[in-house]
Structures are given as C-alpha cells and as structure tokens.
Scaffold this active site. Structure first.
Site, PDB file in Angstrom:
ATOM      1  N   GLU A 169     -35.092  94.743  -8.590  1.00 57.50           N
ATOM      2  CA  GLU A 169     -36.191  94.790  -9.561  1.00 57.50           C
ATOM      3  C   GLU A 169     -37.352  95.701  -9.141  1.00 57.50           C
ATOM      4  O   GLU A 169     -38.506  95.277  -9.099  1.00 57.50           O
ATOM      5  CB  GLU A 169     -36.690  93.364  -9.847  1.00 57.50           C
TER       6      GLU A 169
ATOM      7  N   ASN B 158     -30.529  96.705  -8.177  1.00 59.84           N
ATOM      8  CA  ASN B 158     -30.272  95.693  -9.209  1.00 59.84           C
ATOM      9  C   ASN B 158     -31.542  95.509 -10.046  1.00 59.84           C
ATOM     10  O   ASN B 158     -32.652  95.467  -9.509  1.00 59.84           O
ATOM     11  CB  ASN B 158     -29.914  94.388  -8.476  1.00 59.84           C
TER      12      ASN B 158
ATOM     13  N   HIS C  43     -29.813  89.146 -18.163  1.00 52.00           N
ATOM     14  CA  HIS C  43     -30.439  87.902 -18.644  1.00 52.00           C
ATOM     15  C   HIS C  43     -30.822  88.128 -20.111  1.00 52.00           C
ATOM     16  O   HIS C  43     -31.874  88.690 -20.414  1.00 52.00           O
ATOM     17  CB  HIS C  43     -31.658  87.544 -17.788  1.00 52.00           C
TER      18      HIS C  43
ATOM     19  N   ASP D 288     -26.486  85.713 -18.213  1.00 51.95           N
ATOM     20  CA  ASP D 288     -26.613  84.464 -18.972  1.00 51.95           C
ATOM     21  C   ASP D 288     -27.259  84.804 -20.305  1.00 51.95           C
ATOM     22  O   ASP D 288     -27.918  85.835 -20.442  1.00 51.95           O
ATOM     23  CB  ASP D 288     -27.351  83.345 -18.215  1.00 51.95           C
TER      24      ASP D 288
ATOM     25  N   GLU E 216     -25.935  89.192 -13.197  1.00 49.05           N
ATOM     26  CA  GLU E 216     -26.610  87.889 -13.353  1.00 49.05           C
ATOM     27  C   GLU E 216     -26.536  87.422 -14.806  1.00 49.05           C
ATOM     28  O   GLU E 216     -27.517  86.895 -15.350  1.00 49.05           O
ATOM     29  CB  GLU E 216     -28.080  87.992 -12.920  1.00 49.05           C
TER      30      GLU E 216
HETATM   31  O1  G3I Z   1     -37.238  76.074  -1.751  1.00 48.41           O
HETATM   32  C1  G3I Z   1     -38.207  75.374  -2.532  1.00 48.41           C
HETATM   33  C2  G3I Z   1     -38.210  73.914  -2.150  1.00 48.41           C
HETATM   34  O2  G3I Z   1     -38.614  73.792  -0.817  1.00 48.41           O
HETATM   35  C3  G3I Z   1     -39.152  73.167  -3.077  1.00 48.41           C
HETATM   36  O3  G3I Z   1     -39.083  71.801  -2.817  1.00 48.41           O
HETATM   37  C4  G3I Z   1     -38.771  73.397  -4.541  1.00 48.41           C
HETATM   38  C5  G3I Z   1     -39.735  72.741  -5.508  1.00 48.41           C
HETATM   39  O4  G3I Z   1     -39.968  73.526  -6.636  1.00 48.41           O
HETATM   40  O5  G3I Z   1     -38.800  74.789  -4.782  1.00 48.41           O
HETATM   41  C6  G3I Z   1     -37.865  75.503  -3.978  1.00 48.41           C
HETATM   42  O6  G3I Z   1     -37.938  76.849  -4.308  1.00 48.41           O
HETATM   43  C7  G3I Z   1     -37.334  77.214  -5.545  1.00 48.41           C
HETATM   44  C8  G3I Z   1     -36.209  78.191  -5.264  1.00 48.41           C
HETATM   45  O7  G3I Z   1     -35.669  78.663  -6.479  1.00 48.41           O
HETATM   46  C9  G3I Z   1     -35.091  77.575  -4.450  1.00 48.41           C
HETATM   47  O8  G3I Z   1     -34.520  76.488  -5.135  1.00 48.41           O
HETATM   48  C10 G3I Z   1     -38.387  77.866  -6.417  1.00 48.41           C
HETATM   49  O9  G3I Z   1     -39.361  76.907  -6.791  1.00 48.41           O
HETATM   50  C11 G3I Z   1     -37.758  78.471  -7.649  1.00 48.41           C
HETATM   51  O10 G3I Z   1     -38.728  79.239  -8.329  1.00 48.41           O
HETATM   52  C12 G3I Z   1     -36.619  79.376  -7.233  1.00 48.41           C
HETATM   53  O11 G3I Z   1     -36.046  79.892  -8.431  1.00 48.41           O
HETATM   54  C13 G3I Z   1     -35.150  80.969  -8.236  1.00 48.41           C
HETATM   55  C14 G3I Z   1     -35.736  82.246  -8.818  1.00 48.41           C
HETATM   56  O12 G3I Z   1     -34.781  83.290  -8.695  1.00 48.41           O
HETATM   57  C15 G3I Z   1     -37.021  82.647  -8.109  1.00 48.41           C
HETATM   58  O13 G3I Z   1     -37.470  83.847  -8.554  1.00 48.41           O
HETATM   59  C16 G3I Z   1     -33.871  80.619  -8.973  1.00 48.41           C
HETATM   60  O14 G3I Z   1     -33.256  79.484  -8.349  1.00 48.41           O
HETATM   61  C17 G3I Z   1     -32.907  81.815  -8.931  1.00 48.41           C
HETATM   62  O15 G3I Z   1     -31.796  81.539  -9.749  1.00 48.41           O
HETATM   63  C18 G3I Z   1     -33.642  83.044  -9.467  1.00 48.41           C
HETATM   64  O16 G3I Z   1     -32.779  84.155  -9.442  1.00 48.41           O
HETATM   65  C19 G3I Z   1     -33.317  85.403  -9.900  1.00 48.41           C
HETATM   66  C20 G3I Z   1     -32.638  86.501  -9.107  1.00 48.41           C
HETATM   67  O17 G3I Z   1     -32.802  86.281  -7.733  1.00 48.41           O
HETATM   68  C21 G3I Z   1     -33.172  87.869  -9.500  1.00 48.41           C
HETATM   69  N1  G3I Z   1     -33.101  88.077 -10.923  1.00 48.41           N
HETATM   70  C22 G3I Z   1     -33.670  87.015 -11.757  1.00 48.41           C
HETATM   71  C23 G3I Z   1     -33.074  85.661 -11.396  1.00 48.41           C
HETATM   72  C24 G3I Z   1     -33.605  84.572 -12.285  1.00 48.41           C
HETATM   73  O18 G3I Z   1     -34.974  84.389 -12.088  1.00 48.41           O
END
Ligand code: G3I
Length: 317
Positions: free
Chosen positions: A131, A172, A208, A238, A236
């Site tokens: 990104e 990406n 997405h 969906d 990715e």
């Molecule tokens: O690790 C913490 C944990 O310690 C805490 O308890 C919990 C409470 O909210 O949060 C956890 O972190 C989360 C993390 O995922 C791991 O589960 C974040 O809040 C959450 O925002 C994060 O979301 C991820 C997101 O990227 C962040 O930008 C999604 O799972 C993941 O699917 C998403 O993937 C991205 C790609 O990497 C790039 N392209 C877009 C795509 C969708 O956003």
C-alpha cells in the site's frame, strides 16, 4: 471439484486463503483450511507483519508466522509472505524516533532481510511493499517516504532478493481495480524499478470489493500490469455488502466473484487468487466497515454461499 483443483485446471498456480493464528484453535475451521484441494495457498493475515515479527528493534519473533508456514508445508500448500514494509501495524519503536535516512535505510534493510531470510525456501511470493500509494496516485507520506523518499522501495526489494533469491517479490495495493490514477502510479513504479535494475516480480491486487461494484476495467487492469513483464495475483479478495444479506445480494455476490475469477483466468500472467479468509466468521470487514460484511464465500457457520459456486464457475467456464 473444489476451488484449488479447478484453479489449477485453469492453469493457475493456486487458489488460496488468508488465515490468522487465533482461528487455528477452531477445529471445524481448520478442517476446511487444511484441504489443499480447496486451498492451495495460505497467507498469514497478521503474523508476519512488522509489529508481530520485530516488536523491539533487533528482536525478531517468528513463532506465530512459523505456525502458519508450517501448516502450509504440512498441507502441501504454497505460502505468500505478508508483508515487509507497510505504514500500518508498525511497532512504536519504528515510528517514535526521528530517524536519519541512513538509520531508517538500515532498519528497513535489516527488517526485510531478516524476515525474508527466516522463511527462505518456504515462500512462493512476498508482499515486500504494501500500500505505497494514495488513491490519487501520489505517494503515501508515511515514515518511510518522508524519510527516504521512494528509495525505501528499492532498499526493501534488494534486501528481500538477497535474503531469498527464489521468492517472487511483489508490491501489493488496494483500489488498483477502480482507481486508474493509482494503477498508473503502479505502472510507473514498476517501470522505474525495472529501468534501475531493482528486482520486482509481481503486482498484488488486493481486491477488497463491494457487491455490485466490480469495476468493468478489472481484467484490463490485470493485462496492463502483465504487459510490463511482471506477474499479477489477486491477493486479498473479498466482496462485501450492506447487511443484512438477502438472496438478491448473495446472487449478485456470486456473479461478482465469478467476474473476478474469470478475469484472472483470462490473463495468462495472473498466477492465482487469495481470498482474505474464507469465512464470514473471521472476516476483517465488519470491524472496519460498520454495517457491512458477509464478504466471504463461506458464511459464519462455515456453510458455502452462492459465492462459492461463482468462484468455481469463474475457473471452469
Ligand atoms: O494484536 C492485538 C491484540 O493484542 C488486541 O487484544 C486486539 C484488540 O483489538 O487487537 C489486536 O490487534 C488487531 C490485529 O488485527 C491482530 O488481530 C488489530 O486491532 C486489528 O486492527 C488488526 O486488523 C488487521 C488489519 O489488517 C490491520 O490493518 C486484520 O486482522 C487484517 O485482516 C488486515 O489485513 C489487511 C492487510 O494486511 C492489508 N490490506 C488490507 C487488509 C484488511 O484491512
């Protein structure tokens, strides 16, 4: 026939899914994920990102990433690495200091080299850069660009190539499907990297998307990229909707999945498609887009939706 089987019959390397470590305690979920006739490839949704792998400078933690790499290996599935350099999910030590260019260059190089090197021989392709652009095609003004200009891209790619010469190295990006300005910026970046002799093997199109809004230019965008001599992958995928889902929305979603898959099938340099997890149970969408969801081909009870048949039709017709 299942989805990876038909993708391979269509001449592709894989049809795959993202997954994440917390989900791996769900045995019903894992039973489907493990089926390499359904998924020929896995991407870790979070556990190879910078905050997960180098939470403090110079201290690398690969436990969760290894779990997914080992799962893919045990299942006979390819692995995509995600990702080396991204403005999001950075540990605070990266962002909290006013690094000089020389310092940040070394930090990027060390991070990418160590991460990619740890998985040497296990990864089909790496999202080395994630990104980098705004939707208008300008560079995202993150810490990397602000400190290093565009040179951070070549620093990361060169470190990755040196660490695993056989991994395909990707940039990406999202909204490449709909934003011609962003797609043009990507074309120009790849051309400039090629002209400078910097390794670049592929463009990742995240995908997405929104039900009923698959851009008509999707396939031509893929062709525009492969004309550069790089491969492309949908990394990715969906296709979300405003909830609640209805039979009409699910039918449109089926058509939309088929359209996207058919575009990859039609473009020789499109090597595969990854969905950003296979079930609505673990989709990132509802927590990010309030009131939206149902974006995946399996529902929250792990039952196949019409979208599943749309994917199969995309590969077979
Ligand atoms: O690790 C913490 C944990 O310690 C805490 O308890 C919990 C409470 O909210 O949060 C956890 O972190 C989360 C993390 O995922 C791991 O589960 C974040 O809040 C959450 O925002 C994060 O979301 C991820 C997101 O990227 C962040 O930008 C999604 O799972 C993941 O699917 C998403 O993937 C991205 C790609 O990497 C790039 N392209 C877009 C795509 C969708 O956003």
């Amino acid at each position: 026939a299942k989805l990876n089987t038909v993708a391979k019959l269509a001449g592709k390397k894989y049809f795959g899914s993202a997954t994440d470590n917390p989900e791996l305690t769900d045995t019903a979920y894992v039973a489907i994920l493990d089926d390499n006739t359904e998924f020929g490839q896995l991407t870790p949704g979070n556990s190879m990102k910078w905050d997960a792998t180098e939470p403090t400078q110079g201290t690398f933690t690969f436990t969760n990433g290894d779990t997914i790499a080992n799962l893919a290996k045990a299942n006979g599935q390819l692995l995509r690495g995600h990702n080396c350099v991204w403005y999001n999910q950075l540990p605070s030590w990266v962002t909290a200091t006013n690094w000089t260019a020389a310092q940040l260059s070394s930090i990027v190089s060390t991070h990418c080299g160590t991460l990619v090197g740890h998985y040497k021989g296990q990864v089909y392709s790496w999202d080395v850069i994630n990104e980098p652009f705004n939707d208008d095609g300008t560079w995202r003004t993150d810490i990397f660009y602000n400190t290093l200009g565009t040179s951070y891209v070549s620093i990361a790619l060169q470190a990755a190539r040196a660490a695993d010469p056989n991994a395909k190295l990707y940039v990406n990006e999202y909204n490449l499907e709909s934003s011609s300005a962003k797609a043009t910026a990507m074309v120009n970046l790849v051309k400039s990297l090629q002209a400078a002799g910097v390794p670049i093997d592929g463009i990742g199109i995240q995908g997405h998307l929104i039900v009923g809004e698959v851009p008509s230019t999707f396939q031509s965008t893929l062709s525009q990229f492969t004309a550069l001599g790089v491969e492309v992958a949908i990394t990715e995928l969906d296709i979300r909707m405003t909830l609640p889902s209805t039979p009409a929305l699910l039918a449109q979603q089926k058509t939309d999945y088929q359209t996207v898959i058919a575009a990859c099938k039609a473009v020789a340099g499109c090597v595969g498609v990854t969905i950003w997890d296979y079930t609505d149970k673990y989709s990132w969408v509802p927590s990010t887009f309030s009131g939206q969801g149902a974006a995946c081909p399996w529902d929250a009870n792990l039952v196949r939706k019409p979208a599943y048949d749309g994917i199969a039709l995309g590969w077979t017709t």
